[in-house]
Design a protein around this motif. Structure first.
Motif, PDB file in Angstrom:
ATOM      1  N   LEU A 395      -4.359 -33.775  39.619  1.00  0.00           N
ATOM      2  CA  LEU A 395      -5.488 -33.666  40.553  1.00  0.00           C
ATOM      3  C   LEU A 395      -5.331 -34.635  41.718  1.00  0.00           C
ATOM      4  O   LEU A 395      -5.561 -34.269  42.880  1.00  0.00           O
ATOM      5  N   LEU A 396      -4.937 -35.886  41.428  1.00  0.00           N
ATOM      6  CA  LEU A 396      -4.760 -36.848  42.509  1.00  0.00           C
ATOM      7  C   LEU A 396      -3.593 -36.452  43.402  1.00  0.00           C
ATOM      8  O   LEU A 396      -3.657 -36.596  44.636  1.00  0.00           O
ATOM      9  N   ALA A 397      -2.521 -35.921  42.804  1.00  0.00           N
ATOM     10  CA  ALA A 397      -1.388 -35.470  43.613  1.00  0.00           C
ATOM     11  C   ALA A 397      -1.807 -34.374  44.581  1.00  0.00           C
ATOM     12  O   ALA A 397      -1.384 -34.357  45.745  1.00  0.00           O
ATOM     13  N   LEU A 398      -2.661 -33.468  44.133  1.00  0.00           N
ATOM     14  CA  LEU A 398      -3.127 -32.398  45.022  1.00  0.00           C
ATOM     15  C   LEU A 398      -4.036 -32.953  46.119  1.00  0.00           C
ATOM     16  O   LEU A 398      -4.008 -32.477  47.258  1.00  0.00           O
ATOM     17  N   VAL A 399      -4.845 -33.971  45.794  1.00  0.00           N
ATOM     18  CA  VAL A 399      -5.674 -34.615  46.815  1.00  0.00           C
ATOM     19  C   VAL A 399      -4.797 -35.215  47.914  1.00  0.00           C
ATOM     20  O   VAL A 399      -5.111 -35.123  49.101  1.00  0.00           O
ATOM     21  N   VAL A 400      -3.676 -35.813  47.510  1.00  0.00           N
ATOM     22  CA  VAL A 400      -2.773 -36.443  48.478  1.00  0.00           C
ATOM     23  C   VAL A 400      -1.942 -35.404  49.223  1.00  0.00           C
ATOM     24  O   VAL A 400      -1.778 -35.477  50.456  1.00  0.00           O
ATOM     25  N   LEU A 401      -1.416 -34.419  48.497  1.00  0.00           N
ATOM     26  CA  LEU A 401      -0.439 -33.505  49.085  1.00  0.00           C
ATOM     27  C   LEU A 401      -1.058 -32.364  49.883  1.00  0.00           C
ATOM     28  O   LEU A 401      -0.441 -31.867  50.826  1.00  0.00           O
ATOM     29  N   TRP A 402      -2.273 -31.943  49.511  1.00  0.00           N
ATOM     30  CA  TRP A 402      -2.823 -30.772  50.190  1.00  0.00           C
ATOM     31  C   TRP A 402      -3.017 -30.984  51.691  1.00  0.00           C
ATOM     32  O   TRP A 402      -2.652 -30.118  52.491  1.00  0.00           O
ATOM     33  N   PRO A 403      -3.541 -32.145  52.135  1.00  0.00           N
ATOM     34  CA  PRO A 403      -3.631 -32.351  53.600  1.00  0.00           C
ATOM     35  C   PRO A 403      -2.263 -32.433  54.268  1.00  0.00           C
ATOM     36  O   PRO A 403      -2.162 -32.275  55.486  1.00  0.00           O
ATOM     37  N   GLN A 404      -1.195 -32.680  53.484  1.00  0.00           N
ATOM     38  CA  GLN A 404       0.162 -32.798  54.039  1.00  0.00           C
ATOM     39  C   GLN A 404       0.996 -31.547  53.758  1.00  0.00           C
ATOM     40  O   GLN A 404       2.229 -31.595  53.841  1.00  0.00           O
ATOM     41  N   ARG A 405       0.336 -30.429  53.437  1.00  0.00           N
ATOM     42  CA  ARG A 405       1.103 -29.244  53.022  1.00  0.00           C
ATOM     43  C   ARG A 405       1.971 -28.676  54.140  1.00  0.00           C
ATOM     44  O   ARG A 405       2.891 -27.904  53.873  1.00  0.00           O
ATOM     45  N   GLY A 406       1.711 -29.050  55.378  1.00  0.00           N
ATOM     46  CA  GLY A 406       2.606 -28.633  56.453  1.00  0.00           C
ATOM     47  C   GLY A 406       3.949 -29.332  56.383  1.00  0.00           C
ATOM     48  O   GLY A 406       4.920 -28.878  56.993  1.00  0.00           O
ATOM     49  N   TRP A 407       4.032 -30.443  55.653  1.00  0.00           N
ATOM     50  CA  TRP A 407       5.277 -31.212  55.507  1.00  0.00           C
ATOM     51  C   TRP A 407       6.254 -30.463  54.582  1.00  0.00           C
ATOM     52  O   TRP A 407       7.357 -30.096  54.985  1.00  0.00           O
ATOM     53  N   ILE A 408       5.871 -30.228  53.344  1.00  0.00           N
ATOM     54  CA  ILE A 408       6.642 -29.403  52.402  1.00  0.00           C
ATOM     55  C   ILE A 408       5.645 -28.409  51.799  1.00  0.00           C
ATOM     56  O   ILE A 408       4.969 -28.731  50.816  1.00  0.00           O
ATOM     57  N   PRO A 409       5.517 -27.232  52.381  1.00  0.00           N
ATOM     58  CA  PRO A 409       4.437 -26.327  51.985  1.00  0.00           C
ATOM     59  C   PRO A 409       4.413 -25.972  50.505  1.00  0.00           C
ATOM     60  O   PRO A 409       3.337 -25.770  49.928  1.00  0.00           O
ATOM     61  N   TRP A 410       5.575 -25.903  49.869  1.00  0.00           N
ATOM     62  CA  TRP A 410       5.611 -25.471  48.468  1.00  0.00           C
ATOM     63  C   TRP A 410       5.375 -26.609  47.471  1.00  0.00           C
ATOM     64  O   TRP A 410       5.202 -26.373  46.273  1.00  0.00           O
ATOM     65  N   LEU A 411       5.364 -27.868  47.951  1.00  0.00           N
ATOM     66  CA  LEU A 411       5.265 -28.988  47.019  1.00  0.00           C
ATOM     67  C   LEU A 411       3.938 -29.021  46.249  1.00  0.00           C
ATOM     68  O   LEU A 411       3.950 -29.203  45.018  1.00  0.00           O
TER      69      LEU A 411
END
Length: 628
Positions: A395-411
């Motif tokens: 859950l925390l990883a998604l909080v961090v990564l979702w706003p940055q999904r333009g960086w590595i969209p599939w991550l």
């Protein structure tokens, strides 16, 4: 007939390579890879290292400039390794950043040793060491030159020394070492070093095998060691005649004790920091969730919730037993809790990179907690603990990564899939009343580490400069500042070629080739010219050094050649127009710049406004040139 190949002959040798050596080698590769790409990194400390390499007087006091006008706004211990490196290797990005990278490798070794001793497990120790090495903010800071690197190394050493003291016949020596390391950490970053004291004292008081009276005596010895190791420099500076040493940067009354108690002390907690500045938005929100927002969460908090879950589960599952793991868990939990609370709720200056102080604790809790829970994996509570740890990590990883999904969209999708697979294995294990297995462990590790590992690689492959570095995508140059050769409050100046040639002309005839408001504005000019540049007002431009009267006297004595206008400004993160900042402390820097503009003729060189202080265009009255 089989003919041995070189690879076949090499395999037995590879099997004998200690896993710790592999871990440390990989860490060194990550921390040293492309190290020079960050240039001067934090040029404020690079300039101080340059000065310390040229002058032992500047070295001892931690002076920003070799001429000794003002110190950096911290004690000098964090600058000393860089200055010594520059003395030995010459001035370069590599010589300045190399000590911090080596400190990072040493800290990984310390974390590994502490967990190995607490658990007796090499895999647990390797997991902890790898967790620390791959913490994005650790990758950031151990490739940078802020004092946090040495701070973390010393405090991690103090924690492991305290754990060694619990059952050692030489306990008093170990607690003395722990106290001394905390004291040295205080001489690195002052009050922040003391955040670990509750953890160290509590664990020794509760778990030491010595009788209670001896425990108290040992703790008093440790306190004495901390006081001696942490105060000697402050005492020397306070007793040293102020006229023959640099002004103490960050203070308003030229006092190291004031720096301890105010700017780098209680003021950090309350926000009442005389001499500090802040932009229109202050220093962000101070709530218990500060470390879990998308920006801060990507620094050191990826595994923080999992560390707490596993550590608490390990304490519960190991209740009634006497092991080295339990005091270690209590120490690192207390370290984490106190640091988390202070960083979350403090009203003073806070930057996300401060969270590197959490990295040794989180890594150790992961290693020890995962080991203990795995040892009890036949217990249903262990199964649920693993499931909860994976779920909160995802859950925390998604909080961090979702706003940055333009960086590595599939991550984010990969992390979500791995978390889902790991949770599904937990549910299957629970339904069948069997322990989780190796398949779950592999999936859980991938789910937990793919995010921070990607952030760490991105951090290591991106140059970082300025006063406020940030790990992860988009953090390479910090905030987006307007381009200006003079720099501003948080970004270093860049001295153009023509201006550099002008500044070094007749440089040997002057103590300072130039003066400019703010240390970051001064740093680039000093590093480019390899000559002292006076940072008027210190780091923030709010220190009363020099006063207007003192500056006039230096000008009259022809000790300063040029004044560079426009330093010490604040540019917002969106790169817009310069905005005013909330300033406390001295206003002498503003008065000095106004005085210079009224009495000297401006010149524009490479787009920078400079004043020749040896050529007065408006006559000075006797009151404007104080007696020498």
């Amino acid at each position: 007939m089989h003919v041995p190949t070189r690879l076949t002959a090499l395999r037995p040798t590879l099997r004998r390579v200690p896993p710790l050596a592999v871990l440390l080698t990989a860490t060194a590769a990550l921390y040293l890879w492309g190290l020079g790409s960050s240039g001067w990194a934090n040029a404020y400390y690079s300039a101080a290292a340059q000065s310390g390499a040229e002058s032992w007087r500047a070295f001892f006091f931690g002076s920003f400039d070799a001429a000794g006008s003002i110190t950096v706004d911290k004690p000098p211990l964090g600058v000393w390794p860089m200055a010594l490196s520059v003395r030995m290797l010459g001035l370069s990005s590599w010589s300045i950043l190399l000590p911090q990278a080596l400190m990072g490798v040493a800290t990984v070794a310390i974390v590994h040793h502490g967990v190995r001793r607490a658990t007796g497990s090499s895999p647990a120790a390797l997991l902890a060491g790898a967790t620390f090495a791959l913490t994005p903010v650790a990758v950031l800071m151990f490739r940078f030159n802020n004092p946090d690197c040495l701070l973390v190394l010393l405090l991690a050493g103090a924690a492991v020394a305290t754990l060694r003291a619990l059952d050692s016949p030489r306990a008093v020596w170990w607690v003395t070492l722990a106290g001394s390391l905390v004291g040295l950490a205080f001489l690195t970053k002052m009050l922040q070093a003391f955040l670990v004291l509750p953890a160290l004292a509590l664990v020794y008081a509760l778990f030491a095998v010595a009788p209670w009276r001896r425990r108290v005596l040992h703790l008093l010895v440790a306190v004495g060691a901390t006081v001696v190791a942490g105060s000697w420099w402050v005492v020397v500076v306070e007793l040293w005649p102020a006229s023959s040493r640099p002004f103490i940067g960050g203070s308003q009354h030229n006092s190291a004790l004031e720096l301890v108690l105010g700017y780098n002390g209680v003021g950090r907690l309350t926000g009442a920091q005389t001499g500090a500045v802040s932009g229109p938005k202050g220093w962000g929100h101070n709530t218990p969730l500060r470390l879990f927002d998308p920006g801060s969460g990507g620094q050191a908090s990826w595994l923080l919730p999992a560390a707490l879950v596993l550590a608490l589960a390990a304490l519960w599952l190991s209740r009634g037993t006497v092991t080295r793991a339990r005091p270690a868990l209590v120490l690192w939990l207390t370290w984490t809790g106190v640091t988390w609370a202070v960083f979350s709720l403090m009203n003073g200056i806070f930057h996300d990179y401060y969270t590197v102080a959490l990295a040794p604790a989180v890594a150790s809790l992961i290693g020890i907690g995962a080991h203990v829970v795995w040892e009890h994996r036949a217990h249903a509570h262990a199964t649920w603990a693993f499931g909860a740890a994976v779920l909160v990590t995802g859950l925390l990883a998604l909080v961090v990564l979702w706003p940055q999904r333009g960086w590595i969209p599939w991550l984010p999708w990969l992390v979500g899939a791995l978390v889902g697979a790991a949770v599904w294995r937990v549910l299957v294990a629970h339904r069948r009343a069997i322990p989780v297995g190796v398949g779950f462990a592999a999936t859980a590790l991938l789910a937990a580490y793919v995010g921070p590992a990607a952030y760490s690689v991105e951090t290591a492959s991106t140059p970082h400069t300025g006063a406020v570095p940030h790990a992860g995508p988009g953090g390479g140059s910090g905030p987006s500042y307007a381009e200006d050769p003079v720099g501003d409050l948080l970004t270093v100046s860049s001295s153009p070629p023509d201006l550099t040639r002008l500044l070094v002309r007749h440089a040997d005839d002057f103590t300072w080739v130039a003066a400019v408001t703010g240390a970051n504005s001064a740093a680039g000019f000093q590093l480019a010219t390899d000559r002292p540049v006076m940072p008027v007002g210190g780091f923030n431009g709010t220190d009363p050094n020099p006063t207007l009267a003192h500056f006039r006297r230096l000008v009259a004595d022809e000790r300063i050649h040029w004044f560079v206008a426009g330093g010490g400004r604040y540019v917002p993160e969106d790169g817009g127009e310069t905005q005013p900042v909330t300033r406390t402390g001295s206003n002498d820097a503003v008065r000095i710049e106004r005085w210079v503009s009224r009495h000297f003729t401006p010149q524009v060189v490479d787009g920078v406004v400079v004043y020749d202080l040896t050529f007065v265009t408006t006559p000075l009255t006797p009151s404007q040139v104080p007696d020498r």
